[in-house]
Design a protein around this motif. Structure first.
Motif, mmCIF file in Angstrom:
data_model
loop_
_atom_site.group_PDB
_atom_site.id
_atom_site.type_symbol
_atom_site.label_atom_id
_atom_site.label_comp_id
_atom_site.label_asym_id
_atom_site.label_seq_id
_atom_site.Cartn_x
_atom_site.Cartn_y
_atom_site.Cartn_z
ATOM 1 N N HIS A 104 0.812 -1.215 0.000
ATOM 2 C CA HIS A 104 0.000 0.000 0.000
ATOM 3 C C HIS A 104 0.849 1.270 0.000
ATOM 4 O O HIS A 104 0.301 2.369 0.061
ATOM 5 C CB HIS A 104 -0.930 0.021 1.220
ATOM 6 C CG HIS A 104 -1.896 -1.116 1.253
ATOM 7 N ND1 HIS A 104 -3.065 -1.131 0.503
ATOM 8 C CD2 HIS A 104 -1.862 -2.299 1.921
ATOM 9 C CE1 HIS A 104 -3.699 -2.265 0.731
ATOM 10 N NE2 HIS A 104 -2.990 -2.990 1.576
ATOM 11 N N GLY A 105 2.170 1.122 -0.004
ATOM 12 C CA GLY A 105 3.055 2.283 0.027
ATOM 13 C C GLY A 105 3.266 2.854 1.412
ATOM 14 O O GLY A 105 3.877 3.921 1.560
ATOM 15 N N TYR A 106 2.798 2.164 2.458
ATOM 16 C CA TYR A 106 2.935 2.678 3.816
ATOM 17 C C TYR A 106 4.391 2.757 4.268
ATOM 18 O O TYR A 106 4.772 3.709 4.963
ATOM 19 C CB TYR A 106 2.156 1.817 4.808
ATOM 20 C CG TYR A 106 0.656 1.833 4.653
ATOM 21 C CD1 TYR A 106 -0.029 2.971 4.241
ATOM 22 C CD2 TYR A 106 -0.089 0.694 4.943
ATOM 23 C CE1 TYR A 106 -1.417 2.976 4.126
ATOM 24 C CE2 TYR A 106 -1.472 0.690 4.836
ATOM 25 C CZ TYR A 106 -2.133 1.835 4.425
ATOM 26 O OH TYR A 106 -3.500 1.826 4.323
ATOM 27 N N ALA A 107 5.198 1.765 3.926
ATOM 28 C CA ALA A 107 6.606 1.781 4.344
ATOM 29 C C ALA A 107 7.319 2.983 3.736
ATOM 30 O O ALA A 107 8.036 3.718 4.436
ATOM 31 C CB ALA A 107 7.307 0.482 3.952
ATOM 32 N N THR A 108 7.120 3.221 2.460
ATOM 33 C CA THR A 108 7.778 4.355 1.796
ATOM 34 C C THR A 108 7.269 5.672 2.359
ATOM 35 O O THR A 108 8.059 6.580 2.661
ATOM 36 C CB THR A 108 7.549 4.292 0.275
ATOM 37 O OG1 THR A 108 8.027 3.028 -0.210
ATOM 38 C CG2 THR A 108 8.272 5.415 -0.433
ATOM 39 N N GLU A 109 5.958 5.800 2.520
ATOM 40 C CA GLU A 109 5.369 7.049 3.023
ATOM 41 C C GLU A 109 5.899 7.385 4.420
ATOM 42 O O GLU A 109 6.298 8.521 4.693
ATOM 43 C CB GLU A 109 3.849 6.907 3.050
ATOM 44 C CG GLU A 109 3.108 8.130 3.510
ATOM 45 C CD GLU A 109 1.592 7.953 3.442
ATOM 46 O OE1 GLU A 109 0.893 8.585 4.257
ATOM 47 O OE2 GLU A 109 1.107 7.191 2.567
ATOM 48 N N SER A 110 5.897 6.414 5.293
ATOM 49 C CA SER A 110 6.349 6.665 6.667
ATOM 50 C C SER A 110 7.862 6.812 6.750
ATOM 51 O O SER A 110 8.366 7.636 7.525
ATOM 52 C CB SER A 110 5.854 5.566 7.600
ATOM 53 O OG SER A 110 6.282 4.291 7.173
#
Length: 179
Positions: A104-110
């Motif tokens: 979901h792109g959470y790792a990159t976003e955070s």
């Protein structure tokens, strides 16, 4: 000490985070690139060490929750690495998310938010990230962050004791503030 992104809240740890964090640390797929699964006791000890890092250093691995639902999905943040290696001591950006939060792109976003905190609030000149060479998902996040990999920096991780383990060879990625 809270950081908010478009879809996520990065915050200090709560008692209610311990149970889902222990489940995450006991998931063989989540822990595939780590030396082993964590028991509930070791998982809780990790939370205690993370909180101690915030108290002593002013940064650490923030508990990560989805803004819309409030669901705890793991951690992302900064950790001081002091084990014996040519690049240490160094501040590392790292993440560990529950399996259903992948893709979901959470790792990159955070991780982008953690890196910004490190450069803008802490004044760091460089942030590193490392993983087992075979961990292509985490390497892809590092590359999306704009981090660079020099094979000359690769190393054998001292925490992986078996010399034959595919987890022993590690890659190091770097990001400098001027980037």
């Amino acid at each position: 000490m809270t950081i908010e992104t478009e879809r996520l809240i990065m915050r200090r740890w709560r008692e209610a985070d311990r149970e889902p964090f222990a489940a995450l640390n006991a998931d063989p797929k989540v822990m595939e690139y780590f030396p082993g699964l964590l028991t509930r006791e070791r998982s809780d000890h990790l939370v205690d060490r993370i909180e101690q890092s915030f108290d002593e250093l002013g940064y650490g691995l923030w508990a990560l929750e989805v803004r819309e639902s409030g669901e705890f999905i793991g951690f992302t943040g900064l950790a001081l690495q002091t084990f014996e290696a040519p690049f240490t001591p160094a501040v590392e950006v790292g993440w560990r998310l529950t399996r259903h939060a992948w893709g979901h792109g959470y790792a990159t976003e955070s991780a982008r938010a953690a890196v910004a905190y490190g450069f803008d609030r802490l004044g760091l000149a460089e942030i590193v990230s490392m993983t087992a060479a075979v961990n292509l998902r985490s390497r892809a996040v590092m590359e999306r962050l704009g981090m660079t990999h020099d094979p000359a920096d690769d190393f054998e991780h001292p925490s992986v004791v078996s010399p034959d383990s595919p987890l022993r060879p590690h890659v190091l990625y770097r990001l400098r503030r001027a980037h």
